[in-house]
Write an enzyme that holds these catalytic residues in place. Structure first.
Site, PDB file in Angstrom:
ATOM      1  N   TYR A 174       0.811  -1.220   0.000  1.00  0.00           N
ATOM      2  CA  TYR A 174       0.000   0.000   0.000  1.00  0.00           C
ATOM      3  C   TYR A 174       0.854   1.285   0.000  1.00  0.00           C
ATOM      4  CZ  TYR A 174      -4.469   2.405   0.869  1.00  0.00           C
ATOM      5  OH  TYR A 174      -5.599   3.178   0.759  1.00  0.00           O
ATOM      6  N   LYS A 191      -2.383   9.217   0.061  1.00  0.00           N
ATOM      7  CA  LYS A 191      -3.432   9.586   1.025  1.00  0.00           C
ATOM      8  C   LYS A 191      -2.878  10.575   2.057  1.00  0.00           C
ATOM      9  CE  LYS A 191      -6.993   7.015  -0.359  1.00  0.00           C
ATOM     10  NZ  LYS A 191      -8.047   7.641  -1.189  1.00  0.00           N
ATOM     11  N   ILE A 210     -12.410  -1.395   4.461  1.00  0.00           N
ATOM     12  CA  ILE A 210     -13.860  -1.428   4.208  1.00  0.00           C
ATOM     13  C   ILE A 210     -14.123  -2.460   3.107  1.00  0.00           C
ATOM     14  CG2 ILE A 210     -15.879  -0.069   3.488  1.00  0.00           C
ATOM     15  CD1 ILE A 210     -14.709   1.300   5.856  1.00  0.00           C
TER      16      ILE A 210
HETATM   17  N1  LIG Z   1     -12.085  -0.139   0.525  1.00  0.00           N
HETATM   18  C1  LIG Z   1     -11.356   0.255   1.521  1.00  0.00           C
HETATM   19  O1  LIG Z   1     -10.892  -0.536   2.348  1.00  0.00           O
HETATM   20  C2  LIG Z   1     -11.100   1.713   1.729  1.00  0.00           C
HETATM   21  C3  LIG Z   1     -10.705   2.148   2.989  1.00  0.00           C
HETATM   22  C4  LIG Z   1     -10.473   3.488   3.212  1.00  0.00           C
HETATM   23  C5  LIG Z   1     -10.616   4.381   2.175  1.00  0.00           C
HETATM   24  N2  LIG Z   1     -10.986   3.934   0.939  1.00  0.00           N
HETATM   25  C6  LIG Z   1     -11.119   4.945  -0.111  1.00  0.00           C
HETATM   26  O2  LIG Z   1     -12.494   5.065  -0.449  1.00  0.00           O
HETATM   27  C7  LIG Z   1     -12.605   5.502  -1.806  1.00  0.00           C
HETATM   28  C8  LIG Z   1     -13.538   4.562  -2.564  1.00  0.00           C
HETATM   29  O3  LIG Z   1     -12.982   3.256  -2.543  1.00  0.00           O
HETATM   30  P1  LIG Z   1     -13.851   1.952  -2.766  1.00  0.00           P
HETATM   31  O4  LIG Z   1     -13.225   0.904  -1.956  1.00  0.00           O
HETATM   32  O5  LIG Z   1     -15.292   2.275  -2.581  1.00  0.00           O
HETATM   33  O6  LIG Z   1     -13.538   1.679  -4.319  1.00  0.00           O
HETATM   34  P2  LIG Z   1     -14.292   0.757  -5.396  1.00  0.00           P
HETATM   35  O7  LIG Z   1     -15.334  -0.082  -4.758  1.00  0.00           O
HETATM   36  O8  LIG Z   1     -13.215   0.110  -6.191  1.00  0.00           O
HETATM   37  O9  LIG Z   1     -15.030   1.838  -6.327  1.00  0.00           O
HETATM   38  C9  LIG Z   1     -14.237   2.683  -7.088  1.00  0.00           C
HETATM   39  C10 LIG Z   1     -15.090   3.772  -7.713  1.00  0.00           C
HETATM   40  O10 LIG Z   1     -14.205   4.620  -8.461  1.00  0.00           O
HETATM   41  C11 LIG Z   1     -14.572   4.607  -9.844  1.00  0.00           C
HETATM   42  N3  LIG Z   1     -13.363   4.578 -10.677  1.00  0.00           N
HETATM   43  C12 LIG Z   1     -12.518   3.536 -10.900  1.00  0.00           C
HETATM   44  N4  LIG Z   1     -11.541   3.908 -11.761  1.00  0.00           N
HETATM   45  C13 LIG Z   1     -11.778   5.208 -12.072  1.00  0.00           C
HETATM   46  C14 LIG Z   1     -11.140   6.139 -12.914  1.00  0.00           C
HETATM   47  N5  LIG Z   1     -10.045   5.836 -13.624  1.00  0.00           N
HETATM   48  N6  LIG Z   1     -11.659   7.386 -13.012  1.00  0.00           N
HETATM   49  C15 LIG Z   1     -12.781   7.728 -12.327  1.00  0.00           C
HETATM   50  N7  LIG Z   1     -13.443   6.882 -11.531  1.00  0.00           N
HETATM   51  C16 LIG Z   1     -12.934   5.635 -11.389  1.00  0.00           C
HETATM   52  C17 LIG Z   1     -15.416   3.376 -10.049  1.00  0.00           C
HETATM   53  O11 LIG Z   1     -16.297   3.612 -11.148  1.00  0.00           O
HETATM   54  P3  LIG Z   1     -16.830   2.367 -12.087  1.00  0.00           P
HETATM   55  O12 LIG Z   1     -17.698   1.521 -11.199  1.00  0.00           O
HETATM   56  O13 LIG Z   1     -17.613   3.054 -13.174  1.00  0.00           O
HETATM   57  O14 LIG Z   1     -15.623   1.653 -12.568  1.00  0.00           O
HETATM   58  C18 LIG Z   1     -16.115   3.237  -8.699  1.00  0.00           C
HETATM   59  O15 LIG Z   1     -17.271   4.050  -8.650  1.00  0.00           O
HETATM   60  C19 LIG Z   1     -11.185   5.547  -2.355  1.00  0.00           C
HETATM   61  O16 LIG Z   1     -10.694   6.851  -2.276  1.00  0.00           O
HETATM   62  C20 LIG Z   1     -10.429   4.614  -1.428  1.00  0.00           C
HETATM   63  O17 LIG Z   1      -9.063   4.869  -1.374  1.00  0.00           O
HETATM   64  C21 LIG Z   1     -11.252   2.626   0.699  1.00  0.00           C
END
Ligand SMILES: NC(=O)c1ccc[n+]([C@@H]2O[C@H](COP(=O)([O-])OP(=O)(O)OC[C@H]3O[C@@H](n4cnc5c(N)ncnc54)[C@H](OP(=O)(O)O)[C@@H]3O)[C@@H](O)[C@H]2O)c1
Length: 259
Positions: free
Chosen positions: A161, A168, A197
């Site tokens: 990471y 971040k 998450i």
């Molecule tokens: N999951 C975790 O454990 C976690 C923890 C803390 C923080 N976060 C943060 O939370 C945020 C959301 O993460 P997530 O886990 O919900 O991610 P996710 O489920 O992978 O969803 C990613 C989202 O971003 C969009 N996306 C992907 N590639 C893109 C691109 N090139 N340009 C524009 N949009 C794009 C996707 O759209 P499509 O569906 O149309 O592809 C989707 O809506 C991120 O900033 C992540 O770092 C995540």
């Protein structure tokens, strides 16, 4: 708290899955209109619009957008201007995965500038341009609230990471700078930083099962985080209940970071 969101507009990147989708629904429940972006999932976006407009009686529109091209936020906001009367909240949420993070999502000794740069662009540069465009519109309506979604992977070690964790850390610092300079326009800027998450982004981790079990073991609440766990924090930070909260990082980690 909820009445205040009616007639207001949220702009959020990456609304089709995971945390972004949960935030879209949290704000829709509160009555806010929603402009959200998608990258590859146009069909999911279409289905969401129908569901949001039918079941929540709000205005919802989706726009194709690539966070690897942050400058295109300018055209995106111009399109949003055509569809919505005002912009009150902006949440920089989308994150890249797959090929775009090769050389960025890996061990320290395998990091490559291109992969790191892609993650930095998607995380920090996209936040900057999106927040600038949003702030110009918020100023016209007397203020607003901007949030960057971060992760506790900039505080604690998560395997592979390094690229994400450092980006971040950078976006959290950028948000504090933005908060300091935008306060005079009554625009608050905060960060919601999540522990692990359960979303597609995390399921893409090569050691997903290990991370999941470690999170459950570390959390005093004995479970993984769910997308909805971050959505409530975003709604709070955009509400008048958080009217003196700015430049802050709100950690939502199920108690995992301390242990
Ligand atoms: N999951 C975790 O454990 C976690 C923890 C803390 C923080 N976060 C943060 O939370 C945020 C959301 O993460 P997530 O886990 O919900 O991610 P996710 O489920 O992978 O969803 C990613 C989202 O971003 C969009 N996306 C992907 N590639 C893109 C691109 N090139 N340009 C524009 N949009 C794009 C996707 O759209 P499509 O569906 O149309 O592809 C989707 O809506 C991120 O900033 C992540 O770092 C995540």
């Amino acid at each position: 708290m909820n009445q205040e969101f009616q007639g207001k507009t949220l702009v959020i990147s990456g609304g089709t899955r995971g945390i972004g989708k949960a935030i879209v629904y949290e704000f829709a429940k509160a009555g806010a209109n929603i402009a959200f972006t998608y990258n590859s999932n146009a069909q999911i976006a279409e289905e969401m619009i129908k569901d949001l407009e039918t079941n929540y009686k709000i205005k919802a529109k989706a726009y194709e957008f690539n966070i690897l091209e942050p400058e295109t936020y300018k055209e995106l906001f111009e399109k949003i201007d055509q569809d919505f009367e005002r912009i009150d909240y902006f949440i920089s949420n989308a994150i890249i995965s797959g090929r775009a993070v090769v050389g960025g999502y890996t061990k320290f000794m395998k990091l490559k500038p291109k992969g790191i740069n892609n993650i930095f662009t998607a995380t920090v540069n996209a936040f900057v341009v999106g927040a600038q465009e949003a702030a110009k519109r918020m100023e016209k309506v007397g203020g607003g609230s901007i949030i960057s979604i971060s992760s506790t992977g900039n505080l604690v070690y998560i395997e592979n990471y390094a690229g994400h964790g450092t980006a971040k850390a950078a976006v959290e610092a950028m948000a504090r700078y933005a908060a300091t300079e935008l306060g005079e326009k009554n625009i608050r800027v905060n960060v919601v930083s999540g522990g692990p998450i359960e979303t597609d982004a995390l399921r893409a981790f090569t050691n997903y099962e290990e991370v999941k079990q470690a999170t459950i073991d570390l959390s005093p609440l004995n479970r993984m985080g769910q997308p909805e766990d971050l959505a409530g924090a975003c709604l709070f930070l955009c509400s008048s209940k958080a009217s003196w909260v700015t430049g802050h990082t709100f950690i939502v980690d199920g108690g995992t970071t301390f242990k």
